[in-house]
Design a protein around this motif. Sequence first.
Motif, short mmCIF file in Angstrom:
data_model
loop_
_atom_site.label_atom_id
_atom_site.label_comp_id
_atom_site.label_asym_id
_atom_site.label_seq_id
_atom_site.Cartn_x
_atom_site.Cartn_y
_atom_site.Cartn_z
N ARG A 32 -6.51 22.51 12.76
CA ARG A 32 -7.41 22.18 13.86
C ARG A 32 -7.69 23.46 14.62
O ARG A 32 -6.76 24.21 14.92
N ILE A 34 -9.91 25.12 17.99
CA ILE A 34 -10.80 25.01 19.14
C ILE A 34 -11.36 26.40 19.39
O ILE A 34 -10.60 27.37 19.51
N MET A 57 -13.49 22.23 16.60
CA MET A 57 -14.13 21.76 17.83
C MET A 57 -14.60 23.00 18.59
O MET A 57 -13.88 23.99 18.68
N ARG A 58 -15.82 22.92 19.12
CA ARG A 58 -16.36 24.07 19.86
C ARG A 58 -16.85 23.62 21.22
O ARG A 58 -17.45 22.55 21.34
N ASN A 59 -16.59 24.45 22.21
CA ASN A 59 -17.09 24.20 23.55
C ASN A 59 -17.29 25.54 24.26
O ASN A 59 -17.06 26.60 23.67
N GLY A 62 -14.37 28.07 24.29
CA GLY A 62 -13.27 27.63 23.42
C GLY A 62 -12.07 27.19 24.24
O GLY A 62 -10.93 27.24 23.79
N VAL A 64 -9.41 24.93 26.52
CA VAL A 64 -8.73 23.65 26.49
C VAL A 64 -8.89 23.03 27.87
O VAL A 64 -8.30 23.48 28.84
N THR A 68 -11.26 18.28 26.28
CA THR A 68 -10.80 18.73 24.96
C THR A 68 -9.55 17.97 24.54
O THR A 68 -9.45 17.48 23.41
N TRP A 72 -8.92 15.53 21.28
CA TRP A 72 -7.87 15.69 20.27
C TRP A 72 -7.07 14.40 20.11
O TRP A 72 -6.71 14.01 19.00
N VAL A 95 -6.07 28.04 18.88
CA VAL A 95 -6.98 28.26 19.99
C VAL A 95 -7.60 29.63 19.75
O VAL A 95 -6.88 30.63 19.65
N ASP A 139 -4.14 28.52 27.46
CA ASP A 139 -4.57 27.30 26.78
C ASP A 139 -3.57 26.82 25.73
O ASP A 139 -3.39 25.62 25.55
#
Length: 174
Positions: A32, A34, A57-59, A62, A64, A68, A72, A95, A139
């Motif tokens: 996983r 991020i 997962m992208r935001n 990056g 947390v 987020t 998860w 991360v 994070d």
Amino acid sequence: MIDTDELARRNAEFVASGVFADLPLQSTGNLRVIGCVDPRVDPSIVLGLTFGDAVVMRNIGGRVTPATLRSWVMLAKVAQARRPGPPQPGGHLVVLHHTDCGIRDLAAYPEQLAEYFEIPVAELEGKAVMDPRASVAMDVELIKRALPPGLPVSGLVYDVHTGLVETVVAPTGR
């Protein structure tokens, strides 16, 4: 310019490759990641992942965030529904932050940034948005405290100028 015709042409090439055929919903390696939405930092490309290797997962940044963590937890429930019984052994959560991140520019908009992190504006300085090494370490600690134990977590920083990834937090079990 990439238009819908070009996207359709590229999709036809993808379909012809057959790489997607019969892939399971869950990643093949329980990885996983991020990472940030920055187009220079696509985690699959930067980390040399192939189709199905990982859940990515992208935001913004990056980071947390509470959202987020909620995502998860929901993904874990999807996995549980697809594969009843105890969680599969192995896996790793990464991360991935990067240099020259646009989240630094959001420091000029503290109300929006605080809302993103779901914290008061007065606590923004503690989020280390200007320092990717500090933010990735922070994070990783958030994940270790928030999610159930059993999954190693590490923190990497990608340098957008050299293309190199630096391990800031080595994989640690929780």
